[in-house]
Design a protein around this motif. Structure first.
Motif, PDB file in Angstrom:
ATOM      1  N   ALA A  32     -53.952   3.953 -24.207  1.00  0.00           N
ATOM      2  CA  ALA A  32     -54.316   4.042 -22.785  1.00  0.00           C
ATOM      3  C   ALA A  32     -55.254   5.220 -22.537  1.00  0.00           C
ATOM      4  CB  ALA A  32     -53.057   4.164 -21.936  1.00  0.00           C
ATOM      5  N   GLU A  33     -54.976   6.359 -23.186  1.00  0.00           N
ATOM      6  CA  GLU A  33     -55.856   7.523 -23.021  1.00  0.00           C
ATOM      7  C   GLU A  33     -57.238   7.254 -23.592  1.00  0.00           C
ATOM      8  OE1 GLU A  33     -53.419  10.517 -24.870  1.00  0.00           O
ATOM      9  OE2 GLU A  33     -52.414  11.020 -22.979  1.00  0.00           O
ATOM     10  N   ALA A  34     -57.322   6.559 -24.726  1.00  0.00           N
ATOM     11  CA  ALA A  34     -58.624   6.224 -25.323  1.00  0.00           C
ATOM     12  C   ALA A  34     -59.404   5.285 -24.413  1.00  0.00           C
ATOM     13  CB  ALA A  34     -58.419   5.586 -26.700  1.00  0.00           C
ATOM     14  N   ILE A  35     -58.738   4.312 -23.833  1.00  0.00           N
ATOM     15  CA  ILE A  35     -59.395   3.394 -22.898  1.00  0.00           C
ATOM     16  C   ILE A  35     -59.898   4.157 -21.682  1.00  0.00           C
ATOM     17  CG2 ILE A  35     -58.976   1.484 -21.273  1.00  0.00           C
ATOM     18  CD1 ILE A  35     -57.040   0.340 -23.434  1.00  0.00           C
ATOM     19  N   HIS A  36     -59.082   5.057 -21.175  1.00  0.00           N
ATOM     20  CA  HIS A  36     -59.467   5.860 -20.005  1.00  0.00           C
ATOM     21  C   HIS A  36     -60.701   6.714 -20.320  1.00  0.00           C
ATOM     22  CE1 HIS A  36     -58.964   7.975 -16.239  1.00  0.00           C
ATOM     23  NE2 HIS A  36     -58.995   9.129 -16.886  1.00  0.00           N
ATOM     24  N   ARG A  37     -60.694   7.347 -21.480  1.00  0.00           N
ATOM     25  CA  ARG A  37     -61.860   8.171 -21.873  1.00  0.00           C
ATOM     26  C   ARG A  37     -63.118   7.309 -21.984  1.00  0.00           C
ATOM     27  NH1 ARG A  37     -58.038  10.575 -25.148  1.00  0.00           N
ATOM     28  NH2 ARG A  37     -58.696   9.371 -26.970  1.00  0.00           N
ATOM     29  N   THR A  38     -62.994   6.133 -22.550  1.00  0.00           N
ATOM     30  CA  THR A  38     -64.137   5.233 -22.699  1.00  0.00           C
ATOM     31  C   THR A  38     -64.658   4.816 -21.329  1.00  0.00           C
ATOM     32  OG1 THR A  38     -63.273   4.410 -24.806  1.00  0.00           O
ATOM     33  CG2 THR A  38     -64.899   3.029 -23.694  1.00  0.00           C
ATOM     34  N   GLN A  39     -63.759   4.518 -20.405  1.00  0.00           N
ATOM     35  CA  GLN A  39     -64.166   4.121 -19.060  1.00  0.00           C
ATOM     36  C   GLN A  39     -64.869   5.264 -18.352  1.00  0.00           C
ATOM     37  OE1 GLN A  39     -60.485   2.765 -17.361  1.00  0.00           O
ATOM     38  NE2 GLN A  39     -60.805   0.650 -17.984  1.00  0.00           N
ATOM     39  N   GLN A  40     -64.363   6.501 -18.522  1.00  0.00           N
ATOM     40  CA  GLN A  40     -65.012   7.651 -17.898  1.00  0.00           C
ATOM     41  C   GLN A  40     -66.404   7.863 -18.458  1.00  0.00           C
ATOM     42  OE1 GLN A  40     -62.175  10.851 -18.462  1.00  0.00           O
ATOM     43  NE2 GLN A  40     -61.601  10.749 -16.295  1.00  0.00           N
ATOM     44  N   GLN A  41     -66.548   7.721 -19.762  1.00  0.00           N
ATOM     45  CA  GLN A  41     -67.864   7.896 -20.390  1.00  0.00           C
ATOM     46  C   GLN A  41     -68.845   6.843 -19.892  1.00  0.00           C
ATOM     47  OE1 GLN A  41     -66.946   7.796 -24.562  1.00  0.00           O
ATOM     48  NE2 GLN A  41     -66.309   9.950 -24.612  1.00  0.00           N
ATOM     49  N   THR A  42     -68.369   5.606 -19.728  1.00  0.00           N
ATOM     50  CA  THR A  42     -69.208   4.512 -19.246  1.00  0.00           C
ATOM     51  C   THR A  42     -69.661   4.778 -17.820  1.00  0.00           C
ATOM     52  OG1 THR A  42     -68.022   2.951 -20.663  1.00  0.00           O
ATOM     53  CG2 THR A  42     -69.320   2.008 -18.892  1.00  0.00           C
TER      54      THR A  42
END
Length: 119
Positions: free
Chosen positions: A106-116
């Motif tokens: 979940a944290e990795a997905i969140h980081r990816t979404q923030q970067q996007t």
């Protein structure tokens, strides 16, 4: 590899899953010994229901009976209780590891979404 003590025994956990039986185990652990009659005085069920619950606990080895006149005196089997505790600890550790992994994903997905969103 799992040890025999940590293999989950569904019949054991089904027996422990009932709140009346858990309360009976608590009473037997506190008092050391009890009969269907003495336990029924402390529980919201009949003596006959207590006797049936004790039969279930005896079948899975959590309690042992000793004849005492017309009744049986029951006590908790420490070895089987320790086995149940080991199983619970094993299941808890497994779920803790799974939940940590889910959190990481979940944290990795969140980081990816923030970067996007920042791009």
């Amino acid at each position: 590899m799992t040890s025999p003590a940590t293999v989950v025994d569904d019949e054991l956990w089904s027996a422990i899953g009932d709140p009346v039986r858990r309360r009976m185990l608590d009473l037997l652990l506190t008092e050391g010994v009890g009969t269907a009659t003495t336990l029924s005085l402390q529980l919201p069920v009949t003596r006959q229901a207590v006797a049936k619950h004790l039969t279930v606990l005896d079948r899975v080895g959590l309690v042992r009976a000793t004849p005492a006149g017309r009744e049986k005196r029951y006590h908790v089997d420490d070895v089987q209780l320790a086995r149940a505790v080991a199983q619970l600890s094993s299941v808890g550790a497994t779920w803790d590891a799974r939940l940590r992994r889910i959190k990481q994903i979940a944290e990795a997905i969140h980081r990816t979404q923030q970067q996007t969103e920042e791009e």
